[in-house]
Enzyme design. Structure first.
Site, PDB file in Angstrom:
ATOM      1  N   HIS A 194     -10.409  35.749  34.914  1.00 23.74           N
ATOM      2  CA  HIS A 194     -11.512  36.669  35.217  1.00 23.74           C
ATOM      3  C   HIS A 194     -12.759  36.186  34.495  1.00 23.74           C
ATOM      4  O   HIS A 194     -13.005  36.513  33.339  1.00 23.74           O
ATOM      5  CB  HIS A 194     -11.130  38.084  34.779  1.00 23.74           C
ATOM      6  CG  HIS A 194     -12.074  39.147  35.240  1.00 23.74           C
ATOM      7  ND1 HIS A 194     -11.652  40.413  35.583  1.00 23.74           N
ATOM      8  CD2 HIS A 194     -13.413  39.158  35.431  1.00 23.74           C
ATOM      9  CE1 HIS A 194     -12.680  41.146  35.943  1.00 23.74           C
ATOM     10  NE2 HIS A 194     -13.773  40.391  35.860  1.00 23.74           N
ATOM     11  N   HIS A 232      -9.319  44.364  33.547  1.00 23.90           N
ATOM     12  CA  HIS A 232      -9.870  44.682  32.216  1.00 23.90           C
ATOM     13  C   HIS A 232      -9.493  46.105  31.750  1.00 23.90           C
ATOM     14  O   HIS A 232     -10.292  47.025  31.801  1.00 23.90           O
ATOM     15  CB  HIS A 232     -11.374  44.434  32.099  1.00 23.90           C
ATOM     16  CG  HIS A 232     -12.248  44.865  33.230  1.00 23.90           C
ATOM     17  ND1 HIS A 232     -12.212  46.131  33.792  1.00 23.90           N
ATOM     18  CD2 HIS A 232     -13.228  44.199  33.906  1.00 23.90           C
ATOM     19  CE1 HIS A 232     -13.128  46.216  34.740  1.00 23.90           C
ATOM     20  NE2 HIS A 232     -13.743  45.057  34.830  1.00 23.90           N
ATOM     21  N   ASN A 290     -11.411  49.549  30.612  1.00 22.54           N
ATOM     22  CA  ASN A 290     -12.798  49.504  31.065  1.00 22.54           C
ATOM     23  C   ASN A 290     -12.865  49.621  32.583  1.00 22.54           C
ATOM     24  O   ASN A 290     -12.085  48.995  33.299  1.00 22.54           O
ATOM     25  CB  ASN A 290     -13.457  48.201  30.607  1.00 22.54           C
ATOM     26  CG  ASN A 290     -13.546  48.112  29.093  1.00 22.54           C
ATOM     27  OD1 ASN A 290     -14.477  48.619  28.485  1.00 22.54           O
ATOM     28  ND2 ASN A 290     -12.548  47.502  28.478  1.00 22.54           N
ATOM     29  N   GLY A 303     -13.578  42.808  20.616  1.00 23.56           N
ATOM     30  CA  GLY A 303     -13.956  43.789  19.620  1.00 23.56           C
ATOM     31  C   GLY A 303     -15.036  44.737  20.082  1.00 23.56           C
ATOM     32  O   GLY A 303     -15.505  45.574  19.303  1.00 23.56           O
ATOM     33  N   HIS A 305     -15.105  45.759  23.892  1.00 25.03           N
ATOM     34  CA  HIS A 305     -14.622  46.475  25.080  1.00 25.03           C
ATOM     35  C   HIS A 305     -13.582  47.544  24.766  1.00 25.03           C
ATOM     36  O   HIS A 305     -13.352  48.439  25.582  1.00 25.03           O
ATOM     37  CB  HIS A 305     -14.088  45.478  26.108  1.00 25.03           C
ATOM     38  CG  HIS A 305     -15.165  44.875  26.949  1.00 25.03           C
ATOM     39  ND1 HIS A 305     -15.975  43.853  26.500  1.00 25.03           N
ATOM     40  CD2 HIS A 305     -15.591  45.167  28.208  1.00 25.03           C
ATOM     41  CE1 HIS A 305     -16.843  43.539  27.450  1.00 25.03           C
ATOM     42  NE2 HIS A 305     -16.635  44.319  28.486  1.00 25.03           N
ATOM     43  N   ASP A 342     -14.003  37.850  31.067  1.00 24.66           N
ATOM     44  CA  ASP A 342     -14.997  38.562  31.876  1.00 24.66           C
ATOM     45  C   ASP A 342     -16.390  38.036  31.535  1.00 24.66           C
ATOM     46  O   ASP A 342     -17.380  38.769  31.514  1.00 24.66           O
ATOM     47  CB  ASP A 342     -14.913  40.071  31.629  1.00 24.66           C
ATOM     48  CG  ASP A 342     -15.603  40.901  32.717  1.00 24.66           C
ATOM     49  OD1 ASP A 342     -15.927  40.327  33.783  1.00 24.66           O
ATOM     50  OD2 ASP A 342     -15.839  42.101  32.495  1.00 24.66           O
TER      51      ASP A 342
END
Length: 397
Positions: free
Chosen positions: A65, A224, A227, A257, A259, A282
């Site tokens: 991703h 993810h 999120n 640290g 997300h 991401d």
């Protein structure tokens, strides 16, 4: 192609570590691996790297991703951008990846997918990180959980449109992120499954029950985690709860640290084990760049002190973490061994994509995707399919 020999190396194999070993690379493949005392004298070696004093020789990492890096984004839709991203990723120890798109007008997504397919066919060369396929993130998502995805281009799930994109891609769409609660009778989900595409729930506001139904129908991946999805609530465990409680679901995590709180990774590991955890970045075009304002899908993103947010809403907008820094965070937060680190940054991804026969570990016959970590745990050398893609200055005398 050049033949390469790594000597005096601490080589991390799938289950063991060779403390004083060698790796011989012939062309694009790993020809042999073993202890130095068994290292043959090769007459056809073009490059020798003495790894004395280096920490580890590990398999290249795989990012499933990733949107961009080094000032470029896949949505730029140019071969130059694709090449520059592939080159930049090698610097962080990433040797292969899924090019990730985002919600945009249909015609632009069409163009991006078509150009990515062209790149895979004609420009996906050794010596840079390899594009393994496409991860389509959006536009079939829920506006309530849009995050940094442009709301005006969001669409309801559309089977015909997916079929068009898969044709344009040359059947190279490997993952599609969507909101399953909006998928009428799970028509898109069924089509993804029949095409061998990984259906991933993301940017979804699905309830716990809705997500369980989607999982029963074949959803097996969460984009993810924490999120862009309905969170964990004691009266409705939501998307997060359904992902953590179901053994069949793989979860993407962004260990930057920012997300999510680092301690939540402990919960993920306790509930999922390492077998279903996939480290991703991401990453956006600002990765590897200085703080400033950058474009993401036609939106402005402010990057400061490692945090990326939309200037319009303050919503998190991807990350600038590297795969190697994400790996190092796993050591700091979870105390993972080197084998455990590589499981969630390389092996799991290769297995998830059905490529473990050629990616994800150092073994004779597999692709020569190799990373050398120095004493400070930084990437000092990256080899992508048998060619040096990155070498830190003065790392090898």
């Amino acid at each position: 192609m050049k033949n390469i020999l790594l000597i005096n190396a601490t080589v991390v194999l799938e289950k063991t570590i060779v403390q004083n070993g060698f790796v011989y690379i012939k062309g694009e493949k790993i020809e042999s691996v073993g202890e130095m005392e068994d290292c043959p004298i090769y007459s056809d070696v073009d490059q020798v790297f003495d790894c004395t004093g280096k920490q580890y020789v590990i398999p290249g990492m795989i990012d499933m991703h990733i949107h961009g890096a080094a000032g470029y984004d896949f949505m730029d839709s140019t071969i130059e951008s694709f090449e520059e991203i592939a080159h930049a990723l090698a610097k962080e120890g990433t040797t292969s990846f899924l090019a990730t798109t985002m919600t945009n007008p249909i015609l632009h997504i069409n163009e991006v997918i078509e150009n990515l397919a062209s790149y895979m066919k004609d420009n996906n060369l050794s010596g840079v990180a390899e594009m393994l396929g496409i991860h389509v993130e959006g536009p079939f998502i829920n506006k309530v959980q849009k995050g940094a995805q442009p709301e005006d281009a969001i669409l309801v799930p559309n089977v015909s449109l997916f079929k068009e994109w898969q044709t344009l891609s040359g059947d190279n769409i490997k993952v599609l992120t969507f909101a399953p609660e909006l998928d009428n009778h799970f028509e898109l989900l069924k089509e993804l499954k029949s095409n061998g595409v990984i259906p991933s729930m993301g940017h979804t506001d699905g309830s716990y029950d809705e997500c369980l139904q989607a999982i029963d129908h074949g959803v097996e991946h969460a984009t993810h985690l924490f999120n862009g999805m309905r969170g964990l609530h004691h009266r409705d465990p939501g998307v997060v709860g359904s992902s953590l409680l179901n053994d069949n679901v793989y979860v993407e995590v962004i260990p930057d640290g920012i997300h999510f709180h680092p301690d939540l990774l402990k919960m993920v590991v306790k509930m999922k084990g390492l077998e279903r955890m996939l480290v991703i970045t991401d990453g956006i075009r600002a990765k590897g760049m200085s703080d400033g304002v950058y474009d993401l899908g036609g939106q402005s993103v402010k990057v400061k002190d490692g945090k990326c947010v939309l200037t319009s809403t303050g919503s998190l907008a991807g990350s600038i973490v590297t795969m190697n820094n994400a790996r190092k965070n796993l050591i700091k937060w979870l105390g993972l061994t080197i084998h455990e680190q590589l499981q969630v940054t390389s092996a799991n991804q290769a297995k998830r994509l059905g490529l473990y026969d050629r990616k994800g570990s150092i073994q004779a016959g597999k692709d020569a995707d190799i990373v050398v970590l120095g004493e400070n745990d930084e990437v000092e050398l990256t080899i992508c399919r048998g060619l040096v893609a990155f070498q830190q200055k003065d790392a090898f005398k």
